[in-house]
Design a protein around this motif. Structure first.
Motif, PDB file in Angstrom:
ATOM      1  N   GLN A 539       0.813  -1.229   0.000  1.00 27.40           N
ATOM      2  CA  GLN A 539       0.000   0.000   0.000  1.00 27.40           C
ATOM      3  C   GLN A 539       0.845   1.277   0.000  1.00 27.40           C
ATOM      4  O   GLN A 539       0.333   2.376  -0.165  1.00 27.40           O
ATOM      5  CB  GLN A 539      -0.983   0.008   1.185  1.00 27.40           C
ATOM      6  CG  GLN A 539      -0.394   0.290   2.562  1.00 27.40           C
ATOM      7  CD  GLN A 539       0.483  -0.861   3.077  1.00 27.40           C
ATOM      8  OE1 GLN A 539       0.414  -1.986   2.594  1.00 27.40           O
ATOM      9  NE2 GLN A 539       1.309  -0.577   4.070  1.00 27.40           N
ATOM     10  N   ARG A 540       2.148   1.134   0.183  1.00 31.24           N
ATOM     11  CA  ARG A 540       3.016   2.315   0.103  1.00 31.24           C
ATOM     12  C   ARG A 540       3.287   2.698  -1.358  1.00 31.24           C
ATOM     13  O   ARG A 540       3.627   3.836  -1.644  1.00 31.24           O
ATOM     14  CB  ARG A 540       4.361   2.026   0.801  1.00 31.24           C
ATOM     15  CG  ARG A 540       4.246   1.933   2.315  1.00 31.24           C
ATOM     16  CD  ARG A 540       5.515   1.394   2.935  1.00 31.24           C
ATOM     17  NE  ARG A 540       5.717  -0.037   2.690  1.00 31.24           N
ATOM     18  CZ  ARG A 540       6.801  -0.719   3.054  1.00 31.24           C
ATOM     19  NH1 ARG A 540       7.804  -0.093   3.654  1.00 31.24           N
ATOM     20  NH2 ARG A 540       6.885  -2.011   2.821  1.00 31.24           N
ATOM     21  N   GLY A 541       3.165   1.722  -2.268  1.00 29.59           N
ATOM     22  CA  GLY A 541       3.528   1.980  -3.664  1.00 29.59           C
ATOM     23  C   GLY A 541       2.419   1.653  -4.631  1.00 29.59           C
ATOM     24  O   GLY A 541       1.481   2.431  -4.829  1.00 29.59           O
ATOM     25  N   LEU A 542       2.493   0.459  -5.228  1.00 29.30           N
ATOM     26  CA  LEU A 542       1.546   0.082  -6.276  1.00 29.30           C
ATOM     27  C   LEU A 542       0.107  -0.008  -5.788  1.00 29.30           C
ATOM     28  O   LEU A 542      -0.830  -0.004  -6.597  1.00 29.30           O
ATOM     29  CB  LEU A 542       1.963  -1.255  -6.904  1.00 29.30           C
ATOM     30  CG  LEU A 542       3.236  -1.168  -7.780  1.00 29.30           C
ATOM     31  CD1 LEU A 542       3.808  -2.552  -8.038  1.00 29.30           C
ATOM     32  CD2 LEU A 542       2.941  -0.463  -9.100  1.00 29.30           C
ATOM     33  N   ARG A 543      -0.086  -0.121  -4.467  1.00 31.97           N
ATOM     34  CA  ARG A 543      -1.454  -0.199  -3.928  1.00 31.97           C
ATOM     35  C   ARG A 543      -1.787   1.007  -3.050  1.00 31.97           C
ATOM     36  O   ARG A 543      -2.636   0.945  -2.176  1.00 31.97           O
ATOM     37  CB  ARG A 543      -1.615  -1.510  -3.137  1.00 31.97           C
ATOM     38  CG  ARG A 543      -1.439  -2.719  -4.047  1.00 31.97           C
ATOM     39  CD  ARG A 543      -1.323  -4.043  -3.330  1.00 31.97           C
ATOM     40  NE  ARG A 543      -0.774  -5.046  -4.234  1.00 31.97           N
ATOM     41  CZ  ARG A 543      -1.443  -5.618  -5.242  1.00 31.97           C
ATOM     42  NH1 ARG A 543      -2.692  -5.305  -5.470  1.00 31.97           N
ATOM     43  NH2 ARG A 543      -0.858  -6.510  -6.019  1.00 31.97           N
ATOM     44  N   HIS A 544      -1.088   2.096  -3.303  1.00 31.53           N
ATOM     45  CA  HIS A 544      -1.308   3.346  -2.559  1.00 31.53           C
ATOM     46  C   HIS A 544      -2.719   3.862  -2.817  1.00 31.53           C
ATOM     47  O   HIS A 544      -3.314   3.590  -3.862  1.00 31.53           O
ATOM     48  CB  HIS A 544      -0.278   4.383  -3.022  1.00 31.53           C
ATOM     49  CG  HIS A 544      -0.128   5.544  -2.090  1.00 31.53           C
ATOM     50  ND1 HIS A 544      -0.998   6.605  -2.074  1.00 31.53           N
ATOM     51  CD2 HIS A 544       0.805   5.811  -1.133  1.00 31.53           C
ATOM     52  CE1 HIS A 544      -0.607   7.479  -1.153  1.00 31.53           C
ATOM     53  NE2 HIS A 544       0.487   7.023  -0.576  1.00 31.53           N
ATOM     54  N   ASP A 581      -2.561  -9.674  -9.922  1.00 32.15           N
ATOM     55  CA  ASP A 581      -3.842  -8.978 -10.135  1.00 32.15           C
ATOM     56  C   ASP A 581      -3.649  -7.653 -10.896  1.00 32.15           C
ATOM     57  O   ASP A 581      -4.577  -7.133 -11.511  1.00 32.15           O
ATOM     58  CB  ASP A 581      -4.547  -8.712  -8.803  1.00 32.15           C
ATOM     59  CG  ASP A 581      -3.727  -7.822  -7.883  1.00 32.15           C
ATOM     60  OD1 ASP A 581      -2.486  -8.013  -7.851  1.00 32.15           O
ATOM     61  OD2 ASP A 581      -4.294  -6.938  -7.212  1.00 32.15           O
ATOM     62  N   LEU A 582      -2.418  -7.115 -10.841  1.00 29.26           N
ATOM     63  CA  LEU A 582      -2.152  -5.860 -11.554  1.00 29.26           C
ATOM     64  C   LEU A 582      -1.873  -6.103 -13.038  1.00 29.26           C
ATOM     65  O   LEU A 582      -1.746  -5.168 -13.821  1.00 29.26           O
ATOM     66  CB  LEU A 582      -0.943  -5.141 -10.929  1.00 29.26           C
ATOM     67  CG  LEU A 582      -1.091  -4.765  -9.446  1.00 29.26           C
ATOM     68  CD1 LEU A 582       0.202  -4.187  -8.918  1.00 29.26           C
ATOM     69  CD2 LEU A 582      -2.239  -3.779  -9.231  1.00 29.26           C
TER      70      LEU A 582
END
Length: 971
Positions: A539-544, A581-582
Motif C-alpha cells: 500500500q506504500r507503492g503500487l497499492r497506494h 492482479d495488476l
C-alpha cells in the motif's frame, strides 16, 4: 472641412449594428458598412467629420469612426491628397480640443484607440509633414488632465510602433523608426522630458493614475534617450519621493528598474546603482521585514534584482578588461547587497523570492570564479543554501490531488530553486553535501512527528544531490570516498528508517523517486533490495490510495527492476505472484475502477518480462512463467474478439476494441525484455509468442474497430520481427493479405514500414514472399492514390502525400536490398508501370522529400539494369525518361533552389546522371551533346562544359556545377 457632399450623414441603420447586443442582421450590416467606408476613396471623411464635430455620443460609434480613420492612415496614407492629409491632422486636433472642454472624459477604450491613431499619424508624418507634432499637442493640452492623459497614451502607442522590441518590424520600418528616434533626440526629447517632470510633479497628489501613466512612459523611453536627462538629482529625487506614495510606488519601482537596466559604461553604472541604493536605504526601503505590501515588495525585489545583475555585469566587464581596482569596488558593491538579497530570497511570498533568483544565481557564478572565498562569502553561501532549502518546502495549501495554477507556479518556482542548488554545488560541493546531510539526518530521526513538508523536502534534497553534485561524482557510489560514504549513509537511512510508510502522497512519491534515482546504491548494498521491493508492492507503492502515486510507482518499479534484475533472482516468483492482479486485463463492463490504468500496466508487463527473461531459472521454467504471464491475455483476447462481432452498441464496441488493443500492447511490451544475449529462442519462449501471433492475427480481418486493432497487431508484428527472427515469417503472408484488404491511405502508410522492415532484415529469405506481395501492394497504393478527394480536404491531401512518400521509400528499400529479382520478376508491363511512377514522383509532385527518394531509386535501377548485361530495353528507357527527368524536375518553377531539402534532391539528381555515365560511358555523352541538350536549346559551349564536368571522377564537382547550371537556366 472638405467633401461636404460626402460628409452629410452616416448610415444610422448600419450604426445600430455596432452595439454588442445587436441582432445578427444589424451586425452584418455594420460590418458591410465598415468595409464600404474603408474601401471608398473619401467615405472615411464622414467619420472624420463625426469625430471633429462630436456628432455622436454613442461610444461604439466613436470607436468605429476611429477604426475607419486608423485603416486609412495605416494602409492608404501615401495615396491621400495633401488636403486629405491635412484633414486628418485637423480632425485629430479638433477631437483633442473637444476633450479639454468635455466635463466627462471619454471611456479608456476610446482614448486608447485615439492614441493609436495619433501615433500612426505621427509615424507617417513626423519626418516630413508634421515635425511640430509634439509641440502642437503640448501647446494645446498644457496641463489639462484629459489632454495629458491622451498625450501619455499617445507616447505609449508611439513606443509600440517605433521602439518595442517584442514587436516584429520589417526592414523598411526599422530604418524609418531609427530616423524618427534620431530626429526626436535632436528636436524634442528634452521638451518631452521636461513635460514628464511637470506632469509627475503636478499630478502626484491629485491624479495618481496620470502619474502612473507618466512613470510608465519614462520607463519605456529611457532605454533610447540620453540617460542624463532622467538620471539626475531632481528627477531621481522626484521618483524616490513617489516610492513612498502608496498609489505610485509600484510604477515608480518599475520606472527605476528601467533606468537601472539601461546599457552604460560599467563605472557609471556602479555609480548610478550605488547612489540609488544609498537613497533607498536611508529612506528605509531595505527594511523588508517591516513592509506588508507584497505587491510592492515583488516590484521592489525585481528592482533589486536589476541592480544586482547590473553590478555583476559591471564586475565581469571590469575583470575581463584587467581593471583590478574598479573590479574590486564593483565586487564590494555587490557583496553589500547580499543581506538584502537574502531577505528577499527567503521571503514567505514566492513571487518576491522568485524575482531575486536571477541576481542570486549570478552572484553564485561570481563566487565560482574567485580563486578563494572569504569567511563572509562562505557565510553568504551557507545563508543562500539555507534559504533555498527553506523555500523548497511546500506550504499547507498545496493541493496534491487536484493541482491548479498556483500549484503549477510553485513547481516552476521550485525549478528555479533547483538551478540555485546546482550552482551552489559548483561553488562548494562539500558545503552542499554537509548541509543536506545535516537536514536529512535530523528529519529522518523524527519523521514520525515531523510535518509532511519537512519530510518531503528532506528526501527531495537527497534526490537533488544526484544532479547537483559535479559530474566527476556522477557514479555517486564509487570514487571520492567522502561523497560516497555521505550519500551511502543517507540512502541506508532512507530505506531502513521506515519513512516509506509516511502517510502523505508527496513523501511517498519522493521516496520512490529517490530509490529509483539511486538504484546503483542497491548494487553496492543489495541487502536492502527486499525491504524496498516490499514498499513498491504494498500500500506504500503500487497499492497506494492515490492514483497519482500508483501511476508513477508503476513506471519507477519497471525502472528499478531493469537496473537490478541480476539481484532479483530469489524474488522472481514471489514478485510475479504479488503483482498478478495488476497484470489482469480490465474487462470493459467491469464497474470497479482498476488500480492501474492500461498505460501503467504496460510498465508492469515490461517489469514482469524482465524478471522472467533475465532470471537464472532453467529454460523450462522460463517457458512456464512466460506462458503463465501471456496465456490469460490470449484467453481474454479470444473471448472479447467473439464478443465484439456480436455487439451492436457502438460505445461497447469501442470499449471492447480498446481492451483488445491493450491485450496486444501488453504482450508486445513483455518482448522488450529480450536482447542479443537473451533471445526469445534461448529463453524457450518462441512457442508462447507464436501462440500470441496465432491468437492476435485473426483480429486483422474483423471489420469492427478496424483502425485500433490493426494498429495494435501491426505494432506486435514489428516487435516479433525484431525478437523472433525467422520464426515470424510463416505469419507474414496471411497478415499482409488481411492488411491489404479495403485499405485507406493511413492503413497502407503504416503497413509499408512493416514490409520494409522484413525486407531489410531477412533479405533473400523473404524474396519469394516479396515477389508475391509486391504488385498487390503497389496496386493497392495506386488505387488509394487514384481516389478522388474533396478539393478543400487538407487531411486527405496530406495523407496522400505521406502515402506517396511511403511508397517511394518501399521501392527504395526493395531496390537497395540486393534482391534484383523481386522487381525483375514482375513482368515488363508492371515494371514499366512502377518505374513510370518513380519518374512521375521525381518530376511532377512538388515534394522535395519524395523527389529525393525517387532519384535515389532511379540511380539504383540504372546501376542494376543500365549496363551492357542489364535488363532488355532499359537503356532506351534511360534515354527516353530518366535523363529528361534529371533536367525537367529542376527546371520546374516549384523546384526552389534556395530550399535546403530541394538542394539535397538536386544532389541525388546529379548522382543519377553520374551513374548513367558510369554505366553507358561515351554513348551517354554523345546523346547529351547531339540530341538531348540541343532539344532544350542549351548553347553548345554550355553543353560541352556540362559533359566535361560529368566525366570528372569527383561527384562533388558535378553537384556544385549542376546547382549553378540550373540557377543560370532559371534566370
Amino acid at each position: 472641412m472638405a467633401c461636404q457632399s460626402v460628409c452629410v450623414i452616416m448610415d444610422e441603420q448600419a450604426l445600430l449594428g455596432l452595439n454588442p447586443n445587436a441582432d445578427a442582421p444589424y451586425r452584418h450590416r455594420a460590418m458591410a458598412y465598415f468595409e464600404q467606408l474603408k474601401e471608398s476613396q473619401d467615405g472615411w471623411e464622414v467619420c472624420a467629420e463625426a469625430l471633429a464635430k462630436g456628432i455622436y455620443h454613442d461610444d461604439h460609434v466613436k470607436f468605429f469612426c476611429f477604426q475607419v480613420l486608423e485603416h486609412q492612415i495605416r494602409f492608404r496614407h501615401a495615396g491621400l491628397s495633401a488636403v486629405q492629409q491635412q484633414l486628418i491632422r485637423e480632425t485629430l486636433m479638433k477631437w483633442l480640443q473637444n476633450q479639454l472642454m468635455n466635463a466627462e472624459p471619454e471611456k479608456p477604450f476610446i482614448r486608447n484607440k485615439a492614441a493609436q491613431v495619433f501615433a500612426l499619424t505621427f509615424v507617417m508624418e513626423y519626418l516630413t509633414l508634421w515635425p511640430k507634432f509634439f509641440f502642437d499637442i503640448l501647446t494645446l493640452v498644457g496641463l489639462n488632465p484629459c489632454g495629458v492623459d491622451v498625450y501619455l497614451r499617445t507616447l505609449m502607442a508611439i513606443d509600440g510602433e517605433v521602439v518595442d522590441r517584442d514587436i516584429l518590424h520589417l526592414p523598411d520600418d526599422i530604418r524609418r523608426n531609427t530616423l524618427i528616434k534620431d530626429q526626436m533626440r535632436e528636436q524634442c526629447i528634452p521638451t518631452l522630458v521636461e513635460s514628464w517632470f511637470q506632469i509627475l510633479q503636478t499630478y502626484q497628489q491629485s491624479h495618481p493614475e496620470i502619474t502612473c501613466q507618466c512613470l510608465e512612459v519614462v520607463g519605456a523611453f529611457v532605454s533610447w534617450i540620453d540617460l542624463n536627462l532622467i538620471a539626475n538629482d531632481r528627477f531621481v529625487n522626484l521618483l524616490l519621493s513617489q516610492m513612498s506614495v502608496e498609489e505610485l510606488r509600484e510604477e515608480a519601482c518599475d520606472c527605476l528598474f528601467e533606468i537601472i537596466n539601461k546599457g552604460m559604461d560599467p563605472a557609471d553604472k556602479i555609480k548610478l546603482v550605488e547612489s540609488l541604493c544609498q537613497v533607498l536605504q536611508s529612506a528605509g526601503f531595505f527594511n523588508v521585514e517591516q513592509e506588508e505590501d507584497v505587491d510592492f515588495l515583488a516590484k521592489f525585489s525585481r528592482l533589486v534584482n536589476g541592480m544586482g545583475q547590473s553590478l555583476v555585469l559591471s564586475w565581469s566587464k571590469l575583470s575581463k578588461s584587467g581593471n583590478v581596482k574598479e573590479a574590486a569596488e564593483a565586487l564590494q558593491a555587490l557583496e553589500s547587497k547580499v543581506p538584502l538579497l537574502l531577505q528577499l530570497l527567503v521571503h514567505e511570498d514566492d513571487d518576491i523570492s522568485a524575482n531575486i533568483v536571477g541576481f542570486c544565481y549570478e552572484y553564485l557564478h561570481v563566487l565560482k570564479q574567485l580563486p578563494q572565498l572569504t569567511d563572509q562569502q562562505k557565510a553568504n553561501l551557507e545563508a543562500i543554501l539555507l534559504a533555498v532549502m527553506k523555500k523548497l518546502t511546500y506550504d499547507d495549501e498545496y493541493n496534491f490531488e487536484n493541482e491548479g495554477e498556483d500549484e503549477a507556479m510553485f513547481v516552476e518556482y521550485r525549478k528555479q530553486l533547483k538551478m540555485l542548488l546546482d550552482r551552489l554545488a559548483q561553488v562548494s560541493p562539500e558545503l552542499l553535501l554537509e548541509a543536506v546531510r545535516r537536514v536529512f539526518n535530523s528529519t529522518m530521526q523524527s519523521w514520525q512527528t515531523a510535518s509532511f513538508m519537512e519530510v518531503e523536502v528532506a528526501v527531495r534534497l537527497l534526490y537533488m544531490l544526484g544532479e547537483a553534485l559535479p559530474a566527476s561524482h556522477g557514479a555517486h557510489f564509487c570514487g571520492d570516498s567522502t561523497k560516497t560514504s555521505a550519500l551511502q549513509d543517507m540512502m541506508r537511512t532512507l530505506v531502513s528508517c521506515g519513512v516509506s510508510s509516511y502517510q502523505h502522497s508527496s513523501v511517498s512519491l519522493e521516496f520512490f523517486e529517490t530509490v529509483s534515482r539511486y538504484d546503483k546504491f542497491f548494487l553496492v548494498e543489495p541487502q536492502h533490495i527486499p525491504i524496498v521491493l516490499m514498499a513498491f508492492l504494498d500500500q506504500r507503492g503500487l497499492r497506494h490510495s492515490s492514483p497519482k502515486v500508483r501511476s508513477r510507482v508503476a513506471y519507477l518499479f519497471s525502472r528499478f527492476i531493469k537496473t537490478l534484475h541480476k539481484h532479483m533472482n530469489v524474488f522472481i516468483e514471489d514478485v510475479l505472484t504479488r503483482i498478478q492482479d495488476l497484470l489482469e486485463l480490465a474487462p470493459p463492463e467491469n464497474g470497479f475502477p482498476a488500480l492501474l490504468t492500461s498505460d501503467d500496466q504496460l510498465f508492469m508487463f515490461e517489469a514482469a518480462g524482465v524478471l522472467i527473461v533475465h532470471g537464472e531459472s532453467p529454460v523450462e521454467r522460463k517457458t512456464v512463467m512466460m506462458r503463465s504471464l501471456l496465456q490469460p491475455l490470449m484467453d481474454a483476447f479470444n473471448l472479447l474478439l467473439s464478443k465484439l462481432s456480436q455487439e451492436s452498441e457502438q460505445e461497447t464496441q469501442a470499449a471492447i476494441g480498446d481492451c483488445l488493443s491493450h491485450a496486444v500492447g501488453f504482450a508486445s511490451r513483455t518482448s522488450k525484455a529480450f536482447s542479443n544475449k537473451q533471445t526469445v529462442k534461448q529463453c524457450g519462449c518462441t512457442e508462447v509468442y507464436r501462440c500470441c501471433l496465432q491468437t492476435f492475427l485473426p483480429a486483422l480481418s474483423v471489420p469492427l474497430q478496424r483502425g485500433p486493432l490493426r494498429s495494435a497487431v501491426r505494432s506486435f508484428l514489428h516487435r516479433m520481427i525484431i525478437c523472433m527472427e525467422e520464426e515470424v515469417l510463416p505469419f507474414i503472408p496471411s497478415a499482409s493479405e488481411h492488411m491489404l484488404k479495403d485499405c485507406e491511405a493511413k492503413d497502407l502508410q503504416e503497413f509499408i514500414p512493416l514490409i520494409s522492415q522484413i525486407t531489410a532484415k531477412f533479405k533473400r529469405q523473404v524474396s519469394p514472399f516479396l515477389q508475391q506481395v509486391f504488385m498487390p501492394l503497389v496496386l493497392a497504393i495506386f488505387e488509394v492514390l487514384g481516389r478522388p478527394a474533396e478539393e478543400n480536404d487538407q487531411t486527405a491531401v496530406l495523407e496522400k502525400q505521406m502515402l506517396r512518400r511511403s511508397y517511394f521509400t518501399f521501392i527504395q528499400t526493395v531496390a537497395a536490398s540486393g534482391m534484383n529479382e523481386v522487381m525483375a520478376n514482375q513482368g515488363a508491363e508492371n515494371i514499366e508501370r512502377v518505374v513510370f511512377t518513380i519518374i512521375q514522383g521525381a518530376v511532377d509532385f512538388p515534394d522535395p522529400i519524395a523527389q529525393k527518394t525517387c532519384f535515389i531509386i532511379l540511380s539504383k535501377l540504372v546501376e542494376l539494369w543500365g549496363g551492357k548485361d542489364g535488363m532488355v530495353g532499359f537503356p532506351d528507357f534511360i534515354y527516353k525518361h530518366i535523363v529528361p527527368a534529371c533536367f525537367l524536375a529542376p527546371l520546374k518553377p516549384t523546384f526552389d533552389l534556395s530550399d535546403a531539402q530541394t538542394v539535397l534532391t538536386l544532389s541525388e539528381c546529379a548522382v543519377t546522371l553520374k551513374t548513367i555515365h558510369l554505366k553507358r560511358g561515351p554513348e551517354f555523352i554523345q546523346f547529351l551533346q547531339q540530341e538531348y541538350l540541343p532539344s532544350l536549346q542549351v548553347a553548345p559551349e554550355i553543353s560541352q562544359e556540362l559533359c566535361q564536368v560529368l566525366q570528372q571522377p569527383d561527384v562533388k564537382v558535378l553537384k556544385n556545377y549542376i546547382k549553378a547550371f540550373f540557377q543560370r537556366a532559371k534566370l
